[in-house]
Scaffold this motif. Structure first.
Motif, PDB file in Angstrom:
ATOM      1  N   VAL A  67       0.504  -1.084   0.585  1.00  0.00           N
ATOM      2  CA  VAL A  67       0.146   0.157   0.227  1.00  0.00           C
ATOM      3  C   VAL A  67       1.170   1.193  -0.020  1.00  0.00           C
ATOM      4  N   LEU A  68       0.483   2.624  -0.942  1.00  0.00           N
ATOM      5  CA  LEU A  68       1.210   3.716  -0.921  1.00  0.00           C
ATOM      6  C   LEU A  68       1.113   4.403   0.223  1.00  0.00           C
ATOM      7  N   PRO A  69       1.568   4.941   0.959  1.00  0.00           N
ATOM      8  CA  PRO A  69       1.398   5.429   2.441  1.00  0.00           C
ATOM      9  C   PRO A  69       1.251   7.173   1.463  1.00  0.00           C
ATOM     10  N   GLU A  70       0.259   7.709   2.272  1.00  0.00           N
ATOM     11  CA  GLU A  70       0.105   9.546   2.131  1.00  0.00           C
ATOM     12  C   GLU A  70       0.380  10.081   3.532  1.00  0.00           C
ATOM     13  N   ILE A  71       1.398  10.410   3.594  1.00  0.00           N
ATOM     14  CA  ILE A  71       2.404  10.658   5.125  1.00  0.00           C
ATOM     15  C   ILE A  71       1.614  12.287   5.469  1.00  0.00           C
ATOM     16  N   GLU A  72       0.952  12.371   6.001  1.00  0.00           N
ATOM     17  CA  GLU A  72       0.406  13.374   7.221  1.00  0.00           C
ATOM     18  C   GLU A  72       1.422  14.036   7.694  1.00  0.00           C
ATOM     19  N   LEU A  73       1.283  15.522   7.382  1.00  0.00           N
ATOM     20  CA  LEU A  73       2.236  16.310   7.864  1.00  0.00           C
ATOM     21  C   LEU A  73       1.395  17.515   8.785  1.00  0.00           C
ATOM     22  N   PHE A  74       2.184  18.040   9.715  1.00  0.00           N
ATOM     23  CA  PHE A  74       1.130  18.315  10.748  1.00  0.00           C
ATOM     24  C   PHE A  74       1.865  19.783  10.850  1.00  0.00           C
ATOM     25  N   ASP A  75       3.277  19.787  11.110  1.00  0.00           N
ATOM     26  CA  ASP A  75       3.566  20.869  11.048  1.00  0.00           C
ATOM     27  C   ASP A  75       5.093  20.929  10.929  1.00  0.00           C
ATOM     28  N   SER A  76       6.206  21.509  10.499  1.00  0.00           N
ATOM     29  CA  SER A  76       7.345  21.432  10.418  1.00  0.00           C
ATOM     30  C   SER A  76       8.312  19.968  10.895  1.00  0.00           C
ATOM     31  N   GLY A  77       8.108  20.211  12.244  1.00  0.00           N
ATOM     32  CA  GLY A  77       8.827  19.370  12.812  1.00  0.00           C
ATOM     33  C   GLY A  77       8.854  17.580  11.978  1.00  0.00           C
ATOM     34  N   ASP A  78       7.365  17.475  11.580  1.00  0.00           N
ATOM     35  CA  ASP A  78       6.728  15.509  10.657  1.00  0.00           C
ATOM     36  C   ASP A  78       7.528  15.917   9.716  1.00  0.00           C
ATOM     37  N   ILE A  79       8.352  17.092   9.067  1.00  0.00           N
ATOM     38  CA  ILE A  79       8.912  17.093   7.544  1.00  0.00           C
ATOM     39  C   ILE A  79      10.478  16.586   7.850  1.00  0.00           C
ATOM     40  N   ALA A  80      10.503  16.875   8.937  1.00  0.00           N
ATOM     41  CA  ALA A  80      12.231  16.275   9.370  1.00  0.00           C
ATOM     42  C   ALA A  80      12.222  14.748  10.147  1.00  0.00           C
ATOM     43  N   LEU A  81      11.154  14.706  10.692  1.00  0.00           N
ATOM     44  CA  LEU A  81      10.930  12.764  10.654  1.00  0.00           C
ATOM     45  C   LEU A  81      10.661  12.367   9.636  1.00  0.00           C
ATOM     46  N   MET A  82      10.432  12.802   8.591  1.00  0.00           N
ATOM     47  CA  MET A  82       9.592  12.301   7.052  1.00  0.00           C
ATOM     48  C   MET A  82      11.742  11.877   6.718  1.00  0.00           C
ATOM     49  N   HIS A  83      11.981  13.016   6.909  1.00  0.00           N
ATOM     50  CA  HIS A  83      13.224  12.855   6.100  1.00  0.00           C
ATOM     51  C   HIS A  83      14.337  11.821   6.462  1.00  0.00           C
ATOM     52  N   ASP A  84      14.530  11.085   8.501  1.00  0.00           N
ATOM     53  CA  ASP A  84      14.874  10.619   9.244  1.00  0.00           C
ATOM     54  C   ASP A  84      13.996   9.582   8.357  1.00  0.00           C
ATOM     55  N   LEU A  85      13.435   9.263   7.954  1.00  0.00           N
ATOM     56  CA  LEU A  85      12.334   7.842   7.438  1.00  0.00           C
ATOM     57  C   LEU A  85      13.144   7.492   6.929  1.00  0.00           C
ATOM     58  N   LEU A  86      12.816   8.625   5.288  1.00  0.00           N
ATOM     59  CA  LEU A  86      13.144   8.304   4.245  1.00  0.00           C
ATOM     60  C   LEU A  86      14.754   7.608   4.098  1.00  0.00           C
ATOM     61  N   ALA A  87      15.826   8.229   5.180  1.00  0.00           N
ATOM     62  CA  ALA A  87      17.330   8.547   4.986  1.00  0.00           C
ATOM     63  C   ALA A  87      16.958   6.779   6.041  1.00  0.00           C
ATOM     64  N   ASP A  88      16.410   6.439   6.734  1.00  0.00           N
ATOM     65  CA  ASP A  88      16.587   5.014   6.765  1.00  0.00           C
ATOM     66  C   ASP A  88      15.928   3.473   6.296  1.00  0.00           C
ATOM     67  N   GLY A  89      15.021   4.508   5.211  1.00  0.00           N
ATOM     68  CA  GLY A  89      15.045   3.413   4.450  1.00  0.00           C
ATOM     69  C   GLY A  89      13.281   2.302   5.058  1.00  0.00           C
ATOM     70  N   THR A  90      12.976   3.716   5.633  1.00  0.00           N
ATOM     71  CA  THR A  90      11.316   3.124   6.561  1.00  0.00           C
ATOM     72  C   THR A  90      10.669   3.647   5.483  1.00  0.00           C
ATOM     73  N   LEU A  91      10.761   4.052   4.938  1.00  0.00           N
ATOM     74  CA  LEU A  91       9.669   4.808   3.909  1.00  0.00           C
ATOM     75  C   LEU A  91      11.006   5.281   2.590  1.00  0.00           C
ATOM     76  N   GLN A  92      10.076   5.004   1.407  1.00  0.00           N
ATOM     77  CA  GLN A  92      10.906   4.942   0.229  1.00  0.00           C
ATOM     78  C   GLN A  92      10.034   6.280  -0.656  1.00  0.00           C
ATOM     79  N   GLY A  93      10.751   6.869  -1.304  1.00  0.00           N
ATOM     80  CA  GLY A  93      10.634   8.018  -2.060  1.00  0.00           C
ATOM     81  C   GLY A  93      10.013   7.021  -3.450  1.00  0.00           C
ATOM     82  N   PRO A  94       9.429   8.189  -4.615  1.00  0.00           N
ATOM     83  CA  PRO A  94       9.074   9.346  -4.060  1.00  0.00           C
ATOM     84  C   PRO A  94       7.545   9.444  -3.397  1.00  0.00           C
ATOM     85  N   VAL A  95       7.794  10.541  -2.386  1.00  0.00           N
ATOM     86  CA  VAL A  95       6.571  10.191  -1.457  1.00  0.00           C
ATOM     87  C   VAL A  95       5.089  11.128  -1.789  1.00  0.00           C
ATOM     88  N   LEU A  96       4.365  10.751  -1.358  1.00  0.00           N
ATOM     89  CA  LEU A  96       3.015  11.696  -1.244  1.00  0.00           C
ATOM     90  C   LEU A  96       2.843  11.663   0.116  1.00  0.00           C
TER      91      LEU A  96
END
Length: 306
Positions: free
Chosen positions: A158-187
């Motif tokens: 399933v494709l995750p749609e990443i819900e971002l409510f504030d700037s810190g959420d974007i920082a967490l998303m980048h960490d999840l992409l960096a460690d392979g938890t998420l794979q790009g391209p992201v929605l």
């Protein structure tokens, strides 16, 4: 971004109350009808919560999700189905001991929050990254819980749609992409208008957009009175758009929307008046790299045994 604008309709949500509008879809049949009407009006994606048919309260019952998903796959197989995983993160400290959950707490195991996604394998599901104040309560999505949910979502295809409510959420998303938890391209979606998160301003949209990976696709979602202004702002910033009774119940000042389809038609007019064109569900599947689903046979169409 793609050259097509994808419109999502969020049909009922978790927080909109039946006393706020008599047009809120509650039963599986009402949610199914609302989804099909929204698709006819121009929505390529429907975002789905389910509710207790008797009380109208939010529900996570797998059987209710199954009724909705199976019917929509049968009636409109091109329509993209996006199931929520947001419920199950709310914590209300008790008055006597804040370490103890009080009334209104829904906080539960990450695996329970994605059980319906694992079972039904929709096209998309939301993945909230926010830990924040929400009214007088707190929403908790720890990085560990998010990682556990993301692993199950990926295993389900399933494709995750990443819900971002504030700037810190974007920082967490980048960490999840960096460690392979998420794979790009992201929605992604920027949720605008929650009191203690991103405020529904052009500056907020442009800031959030500037912090995304270069190949990300996004939607700026407005809540309440910001729903339609954010349709215009998201489109102008190169994003997709979303409306629905989850986000706002008014069609214009003081006038309740008669249903989700009316909200979709107004959002469609905004996009088209600004020079855009909405993507069909088939085109949206291509743009989001989703598989094309074959229609399920109705019982009257099933081939006979030989």
């Amino acid at each position: 971004m793609t050259g097509h604008t994808i419109l999502t309709c969020a049909l009922t949500g978790n927080l909109t109350r039946p006393d706020q509008t008599p047009h809120l879809p509650i039963t599986p049949a009402q949610i199914i009808d609302a989804a099909l009407e929204a698709a006819e009006a121009g929505a390529a994606i429907v975002h789905i919560h389910v509710r207790d048919p008797e009380t109208g309260a939010p529900s996570s019952e797998l059987g209710l999700y199954r009724q909705v998903v199976e019917a929509l796959r049968r009636e409109n197989p091109a329509l993209i189905l996006n199931l929520t995983t947001g419920p199950g993160a709310r914590f209300v400290p008790s008055e006597k001991d804040p370490r103890v959950a009080g009334e209104g707490t829904t906080l539960t195991h990450p695996e329970a929050r994605v059980a319906h996604v694992v079972a039904l394998k929709p096209d998309i599901c939301t993945l909230d990254l926010n830990t924040m104040n929400s009214g007088a309560q707190v929403v908790i999505n720890t990085p560990g819980h998010v990682r556990r949910m993301a692993a199950l979502i990926r295993a389900a295809g399933v494709l995750p749609e990443i819900e971002l409510f504030d700037s810190g959420d974007i920082a967490l998303m980048h960490d999840l992409l960096a460690d392979g938890t998420l794979q790009g391209p992201v929605l992604c979606s920027f949720v605008m208008g929650v009191r203690y998160g991103f405020q529904p301003l052009p500056e907020s949209v442009l800031y959030a957009r500037g912090r995304l990976p270069h190949d990300a696709q996004f939607t700026a979602i407005g809540t309440g009175r910001s729903a339609f202004p954010m349709v215009a702002q998201s489109y102008l910033a190169g994003g997709h758009v979303r409306v629905g009774l989850e986000d706002g119940v008014y069609l214009s000042r003081g006038i309740l929307a008669p249903g989700n389809a009316a909200l979709v038609l107004k959002a469609r007019r905004i996009v088209e008046d600004l020079g855009g064109t909405l993507a069909s569900a088939e085109q949206a599947r291509i743009d989001l790299r989703l598989p094309r689903l074959e229609p399920e046979l109705k019982s009257s169409e099933m081939p006979g045994e030989t």
